[in-house]
Design an enzyme around this catalytic site. Structure first.
Site, PDB file in Angstrom:
ATOM      1  N   ASP A  28      32.906  41.054  37.501  1.00  0.00           N
ATOM      2  CA  ASP A  28      33.364  41.472  36.168  1.00  0.00           C
ATOM      3  C   ASP A  28      32.617  42.725  35.700  1.00  0.00           C
ATOM      4  O   ASP A  28      31.471  42.953  36.077  1.00  0.00           O
ATOM      5  CB  ASP A  28      33.154  40.307  35.186  1.00  0.00           C
ATOM      6  CG  ASP A  28      33.990  40.456  33.928  1.00  0.00           C
ATOM      7  OD1 ASP A  28      34.887  41.324  33.900  1.00  0.00           O
ATOM      8  OD2 ASP A  28      33.733  39.703  32.967  1.00  0.00           O
ATOM      9  N   ASN A  82      45.227  37.818  34.305  1.00  0.00           N
ATOM     10  CA  ASN A  82      45.148  39.289  34.390  1.00  0.00           C
ATOM     11  C   ASN A  82      46.525  39.964  34.404  1.00  0.00           C
ATOM     12  O   ASN A  82      46.623  41.158  34.148  1.00  0.00           O
ATOM     13  CB  ASN A  82      44.341  39.733  35.618  1.00  0.00           C
ATOM     14  CG  ASN A  82      42.848  39.485  35.508  1.00  0.00           C
ATOM     15  OD1 ASN A  82      42.159  39.233  36.495  1.00  0.00           O
ATOM     16  ND2 ASN A  82      42.303  39.550  34.293  1.00  0.00           N
TER      17      ASN A  82
HETATM   18  C1  IPE Z   1      37.720  37.211  35.312  1.00  0.00           C
HETATM   19  O1  IPE Z   1      37.427  38.362  34.601  1.00  0.00           O
HETATM   20  C2  IPE Z   1      38.698  37.518  36.390  1.00  0.00           C
HETATM   21  C3  IPE Z   1      38.229  38.390  37.463  1.00  0.00           C
HETATM   22  C4  IPE Z   1      37.022  38.834  37.629  1.00  0.00           C
HETATM   23  C5  IPE Z   1      39.226  38.735  38.431  1.00  0.00           C
HETATM   24  P1  IPE Z   1      38.146  38.708  33.224  1.00  0.00           P
HETATM   25  O2  IPE Z   1      37.556  39.977  32.750  1.00  0.00           O
HETATM   26  O3  IPE Z   1      39.622  38.675  33.400  1.00  0.00           O
HETATM   27  O4  IPE Z   1      37.729  37.470  32.312  1.00  0.00           O
HETATM   28  P2  IPE Z   1      37.667  37.333  30.737  1.00  0.00           P
HETATM   29  O5  IPE Z   1      38.999  37.742  30.197  1.00  0.00           O
HETATM   30  O6  IPE Z   1      36.592  38.252  30.252  1.00  0.00           O
HETATM   31  O7  IPE Z   1      37.327  35.906  30.480  1.00  0.00           O
HETATM   32  C1  IPE Z   2      36.782  42.802  36.552  1.00  0.00           C
HETATM   33  O1  IPE Z   2      36.501  43.861  35.694  1.00  0.00           O
HETATM   34  C2  IPE Z   2      37.950  43.079  37.473  1.00  0.00           C
HETATM   35  C3  IPE Z   2      39.187  42.356  37.136  1.00  0.00           C
HETATM   36  C4  IPE Z   2      39.333  41.461  36.189  1.00  0.00           C
HETATM   37  C5  IPE Z   2      40.348  42.674  37.929  1.00  0.00           C
HETATM   38  P1  IPE Z   2      37.226  43.994  34.290  1.00  0.00           P
HETATM   39  O2  IPE Z   2      38.464  44.811  34.477  1.00  0.00           O
HETATM   40  O3  IPE Z   2      37.452  42.669  33.668  1.00  0.00           O
HETATM   41  O4  IPE Z   2      36.172  44.829  33.470  1.00  0.00           O
HETATM   42  P2  IPE Z   2      35.742  44.580  31.948  1.00  0.00           P
HETATM   43  O5  IPE Z   2      35.363  43.144  31.827  1.00  0.00           O
HETATM   44  O6  IPE Z   2      36.904  44.927  31.104  1.00  0.00           O
HETATM   45  O7  IPE Z   2      34.587  45.502  31.765  1.00  0.00           O
HETATM   46 MG    MG Z   3      36.356  41.507  32.480  1.00  0.00          MG
END
Ligand code: IPE
Ligand code: IPE
Ligand code: MG
Length: 249
Positions: free
Chosen positions: A21, A69
Site C-alpha cells: 500500500d 479497487n
Molecule cells: C488494499 O489497499 C488493496 C491492495 C493493496 C491491493 P487499498 O489502498 O485498496 O485499501 P484501503 O482502501 O486503504 O483500505
Molecule cells: C496500493 O497503493 C496499490 C493498490 C491498491 C493497487 P494505493 O494505490 O492504494 O496507494 P495509496 O494508498 O492511495 O497511497
Molecule cells: Mg491504498
C-alpha cells in the site's frame, strides 16, 4: 537497519503475505500521477521477491488488486490492468529462470480477458518451479472467497458429494482459492494503514501482523529483513500460556 546476518534462517516464516500500500501517496509526494507510483512499485516487488528467496521463504503472497479497487477512477483501473499484463508478460522468463512458480488467488474470471490469458500462460509456464511460490492476489476479496467457498460446499452437499459431518475447517480450506497454500505466518502492510482491507481473513487467524510507515515504492529488501527480524522476536502462543511453549506440560 537490520542486515541479513541478524536473521535466524532456521526460523523464517514459510509464507509471508504483503498488502502493498501507498503507491498513490508516494507518487503525490513526488508531484506525479498515481500510476507513476504503481509503476515504481513493481521495482519493490522485484526486490522483495529476491529478498524472500534469499531468506528461504517458500510462499510470498502479494495483494495487487482488491475487488473494491474496481471502484477507483476508470483511468487508474485501466492503468493498473495494463501494468499487470505488461509486467507478467515482461517478467515471466526471468521468474522461470530463477525458479519462481507463479500462482494467483481471487476471482480470476472477473479480470479482463487479456489479463486472464497472460496470467494463465505464466502460471502454466512456471508450474514446475520449486524455489519459491509467488502468489498474486488479483480481484481478491476475502468475503467473496469465503462466500464462494460456502456456495461450492452447499452445491457439493446438495449433490451428495459431501456429508454435513465432513464440513471441517480443513475441508473449508480446500474450497478457498488459497487451497494447498499454507496460512501465512507473517502479514506485512506498508504505508501506515493498520487495517486488513478484506485480505486473507480466514487464513490470518493466527498470523503475526507487521505494520510499517514505509510507502510501498520505498520498501526494499532491508525492510523485509526488519519485518522478519521483528517476527522472530515474538512469541506465538496459539491460545496457550507462555510456560507451555517452553516445556512439555
Ligand atoms: C488494499 O489497499 C488493496 C491492495 C493493496 C491491493 P487499498 O489502498 O485498496 O485499501 P484501503 O482502501 O486503504 O483500505
Ligand atoms: C496500493 O497503493 C496499490 C493498490 C491498491 C493497487 P494505493 O494505490 O492504494 O496507494 P495509496 O494508498 O492511495 O497511497
Ligand atoms: Mg491504498
Amino acid at each position: 537497519m537490520i542486515d541479513r546476518t541478524k536473521i535466524d534462517l532456521s526460523k523464517t516464516p514459510k509464507h509471508i503475505a504483503i498488502i502493498m500500500d501507498g503507491n498513490g501517496r508516494w507518487a503525490k509526494k513526488q508531484g506525479e500521477m498515481r500510476l507513476f507510483g504503481h509503476n515504481v512499485g513493481v521495482e519493490s516487488v522485484r526486490e522483495v521477491l529476491k529478498g524472500a528467496k534469499e531468506l528461504g521463504i517458500k510462499y510470498l503472497t502479494l495483494y495487487a488488486f482488491s475487488t473494491e479497487n474496481w471502484n477507483r477512477p476508470k483511468e487508474e483501473v485501466e492503468g493498473l490492468m495494463d501494468l499487470l499484463v505488461r509486467t507478467i508478460a515482461g517478467e515471466v522468463q526471468e521468474l522461470h529462470d530463477s525458479g519462481v512458480r507463479l500462482q494467483s488467488i481471487g476471482d480470476v474470471e472477473g479480470l479482463p480477458v487479456n489479463c486472464q490469458s497472460e496470467l494463465m500462460a505464466a502460471i502454466e509456464h512456471t508450474k514446475e518451479n520449486t524455489e519459491i511460490t509467488l502468489v498474486l492476489a488479483l480481484n481478491y476479496s476475502s468475503k467473496w472467497e469465503i462466500v464462494n467457498a460456502a456456495k461450492k460446499i452447499a452445491a457439493d452437499f446438495a449433490a451428495g458429494k459431501i456429508a454435513e459431518q465432513e464440513i471441517t475447517s480443513e475441508l473449508f480450506d480446500s474450497y478457498l482459492t488459497t487451497a494447498g497454500i499454507p496460512d501465512p505466518e507473517l502479514l506485512i502492510r506498508t504505508s501506515g494503514e493498520c487495517r486488513i482491507s478484506n485480505f486473507l481473513l480466514w487464513q490470518s487467524a493466527y498470523t503475526e501482523f507487521y505494520f510499517t510507515e514505509i510507502l510501498w515504492p520505498d520498501f526494499k529488501k532491508e525492510h523485509l529483513y526488519e519485518a522478519v527480524y521483528d517476527y522472530q522476536n515474538r512469541e506465538r502462543r496459539f491460545g496457550l500460556v507462555s510456560e507451555q511453549l517452553n516445556s512439555n506440560i
